[in-house]
Write an enzyme that holds these catalytic residues in place. Structure first.
Site, PDB file in Angstrom:
ATOM      1  N   HIS A 135      13.991 -61.297 -61.883  1.00 34.00           N
ATOM      2  CA  HIS A 135      14.959 -60.802 -61.179  1.00 34.00           C
ATOM      3  C   HIS A 135      15.553 -62.000 -60.361  1.00 34.00           C
ATOM      4  O   HIS A 135      14.820 -63.121 -60.005  1.00 34.00           O
ATOM      5  CB  HIS A 135      14.727 -59.964 -59.854  1.00 34.00           C
ATOM      6  CG  HIS A 135      13.638 -60.209 -58.855  1.00 34.00           C
ATOM      7  ND1 HIS A 135      13.863 -60.909 -57.678  1.00 34.00           N
ATOM      8  CD2 HIS A 135      12.457 -60.169 -58.911  1.00 34.00           C
ATOM      9  CE1 HIS A 135      12.969 -61.114 -56.960  1.00 34.00           C
ATOM     10  NE2 HIS A 135      12.033 -60.937 -57.708  1.00 34.00           N
ATOM     11  N   ASP A 154       9.822 -66.670 -55.911  1.00 31.79           N
ATOM     12  CA  ASP A 154      10.247 -65.246 -55.968  1.00 31.79           C
ATOM     13  C   ASP A 154      11.706 -65.189 -55.932  1.00 31.79           C
ATOM     14  O   ASP A 154      12.161 -64.955 -54.697  1.00 31.79           O
ATOM     15  CB  ASP A 154       9.514 -64.563 -54.753  1.00 31.79           C
ATOM     16  CG  ASP A 154       9.745 -63.037 -54.931  1.00 31.79           C
ATOM     17  OD1 ASP A 154      10.258 -62.635 -56.006  1.00 31.79           O
ATOM     18  OD2 ASP A 154       9.394 -62.261 -53.636  1.00 31.79           O
ATOM     19  N   GLU A 188      16.587 -56.763 -56.807  1.00 30.00           N
ATOM     20  CA  GLU A 188      15.108 -56.250 -56.958  1.00 30.00           C
ATOM     21  C   GLU A 188      14.619 -56.019 -55.636  1.00 30.00           C
ATOM     22  O   GLU A 188      13.782 -55.274 -55.037  1.00 30.00           O
ATOM     23  CB  GLU A 188      14.244 -57.252 -57.795  1.00 30.00           C
ATOM     24  CG  GLU A 188      12.885 -56.809 -58.029  1.00 30.00           C
ATOM     25  CD  GLU A 188      11.828 -57.280 -56.885  1.00 30.00           C
ATOM     26  OE1 GLU A 188      10.730 -56.962 -57.049  1.00 30.00           O
ATOM     27  OE2 GLU A 188      12.216 -57.910 -56.205  1.00 30.00           O
ATOM     28  N   GLU A 189      14.846 -56.899 -54.674  1.00 25.71           N
ATOM     29  CA  GLU A 189      14.359 -56.859 -53.318  1.00 25.71           C
ATOM     30  C   GLU A 189      14.991 -55.778 -52.572  1.00 25.71           C
ATOM     31  O   GLU A 189      14.120 -55.398 -51.421  1.00 25.71           O
ATOM     32  CB  GLU A 189      14.559 -58.244 -52.387  1.00 25.71           C
ATOM     33  CG  GLU A 189      14.140 -59.469 -53.310  1.00 25.71           C
ATOM     34  CD  GLU A 189      12.615 -59.697 -53.342  1.00 25.71           C
ATOM     35  OE1 GLU A 189      11.810 -58.652 -52.651  1.00 25.71           O
ATOM     36  OE2 GLU A 189      11.904 -60.575 -53.739  1.00 25.71           O
ATOM     37  N   ASP A 214       8.088 -61.858 -62.935  1.00 25.38           N
ATOM     38  CA  ASP A 214       8.414 -61.888 -61.559  1.00 25.38           C
ATOM     39  C   ASP A 214       7.301 -62.757 -60.852  1.00 25.38           C
ATOM     40  O   ASP A 214       6.120 -62.436 -60.523  1.00 25.38           O
ATOM     41  CB  ASP A 214       8.450 -60.680 -60.956  1.00 25.38           C
ATOM     42  CG  ASP A 214       8.949 -60.494 -59.277  1.00 25.38           C
ATOM     43  OD1 ASP A 214       9.059 -61.588 -58.788  1.00 25.38           O
ATOM     44  OD2 ASP A 214       9.145 -59.356 -58.892  1.00 25.38           O
ATOM     45  N   HIS A 290       9.523 -64.323 -49.293  1.00 25.68           N
ATOM     46  CA  HIS A 290      10.477 -63.762 -48.388  1.00 25.68           C
ATOM     47  C   HIS A 290      10.605 -64.339 -46.924  1.00 25.68           C
ATOM     48  O   HIS A 290      10.808 -63.977 -46.080  1.00 25.68           O
ATOM     49  CB  HIS A 290       9.864 -62.404 -48.175  1.00 25.68           C
ATOM     50  CG  HIS A 290       9.690 -61.387 -49.357  1.00 25.68           C
ATOM     51  ND1 HIS A 290       9.003 -60.186 -49.367  1.00 25.68           N
ATOM     52  CD2 HIS A 290      10.219 -61.690 -50.440  1.00 25.68           C
ATOM     53  CE1 HIS A 290       9.062 -59.644 -50.750  1.00 25.68           C
ATOM     54  NE2 HIS A 290       9.781 -60.499 -51.508  1.00 25.68           N
TER      55      HIS A 290
END
Length: 322
Positions: A135, A154, A188-189, A214, A290
């Site tokens: 992603h 990520d 995706e998130e 991922d 994140h």
């Protein structure tokens, strides 16, 4: 698992609390694992002579260069202009790096960021498709729209790992019997949004399997390839274990996410085999994600390129490339 209708502000609240969720607005409720009715799948390695020469062509330099630019976007949030611009940049980069035989297209969604599909046409079994995926979006859980989210690990690491696999394979002399597609999913998130749209559109097609990457750049101590055993297919995961043993120096360690933790789950829910070789043996092994801390300096490119080897082994074996 419970289902609940939520508005956008409620979804953002889930993200800020690091709450695990999946958005099924556009696809409806589905079983966590659908029956597998897909094409034949190899259970042993028979293409070592084809795979081994590819591994010497794998480079750390190109993934590092691409990821340096990819992480320069403030964020790659799927629902704003940063996500749209980063996707357009990635699509242009893929076209530049891949060989001429690769067809690169955007897959539009109801939100600004597009997914990207790069296809190498197969020969005698060209209607059957092997999917290699990652992603492309990133997120700052405290401030999704404007917060800094380099997303180096990520999932910038997965993004550049499969791009390097595409470069090496497409520039080789090998021709796959089955078609091979590389997917970079948007959203995706936001709850596996991009992969859900694509898996839904591919319903009824002969998708052999999805191998999803991922996060590939943050090893634990000791380093290992984590094999996710929930929302995945046992036969596909077992083939991945054999590929890891044959083409890397890492052990494998099984673990569960406990939820639909990435885009492989969209394929599993649609009855397609899927596997996820993770960067380490812990679902929460990188606490930088994140946030602004998920930066280029944290990525171990020596570890990352081992996942390029895994992708190449899987492509050659499952597509029956000669």
């Amino acid at each position: 698992t419970r289902t609940e209708w939520m508005n956008q502000s409620q979804i953002l609240e889930l993200i800020s609390r690091q709450q695990r969720f999946r958005d099924i607005t556009d696809i409806g409720p589905q079983a966590s694992v659908a029956p597998n009715t897909q094409p034949a799948f190899p259970i042993t390695l028979t293409h070592q002579a084809q795979v081994q020469p590819l591994l010497s062509q794998v480079s750390e330099a190109i993934p590092r260069s691409v990821l340096t630019n990819f992480t320069a976007f403030t964020n790659r949030y799927y629902n704003n202009n940063n996500g749209k611009k980063s996707s357009a940049w990635l699509q242009d980069t893929i076209k530049t790096i891949a060989a001429a035989r690769v067809n690169v297209t955007a897959f539009a969604h109801r939100f600004p960021q597009s997914s990207i599909i790069a296809r190498i046409e197969g020969t005698s079994l060209n209607n059957e498709v092997v999917v290699i995926s990652a992603h492309q979006d990133s997120i700052n859980s405290n401030n999704p729209a404007t917060g800094r989210a380099p997303g180096a690990d990520d999932d910038g690491s997965g993004t550049v790992a499969i791009l390097e696999a595409l470069r090496v394979f497409s520039q080789s002399s090998l021709t796959p019997k089955r078609s091979v597609e590389f997917h970079w999913y948007a959203g995706e998130e936001g709850g596996l949004l991009g992969s859900a749209d694509i898996a839904k559109q591919y319903k009824g097609r002969a998708v052999v399997a999805d191998l999803h990457f991922d996060m590939t750049g943050f090893p634990a101590t000791p380093p290992a390839v984590g094999i996710v055993t929930d929302y995945t297919d046992n036969d596909t995961s077992e083939l991945v274990r054999k590929i890891v043993k044959a083409y890397t120096d890492l052990p494998t360690v099984d673990f569960t996410c406990g939820y639909a933790c990435s885009d492989h789950a969209s394929w599993t829910a649609n009855g397609v085999r899927a596997a996820l070789p993770f960067e380490n043996q812990y679902v929460d092994g990188n606490d930088n994600i994140h946030s602004p801390r998920d930066s280029l300096s944290t990525v171990d490119f020596g570890h990352l390129v081992k996942y390029v080897n895994i992708a190449l082994g899987f492509i050659v074996e499952v597509s029956d490339a000669q």
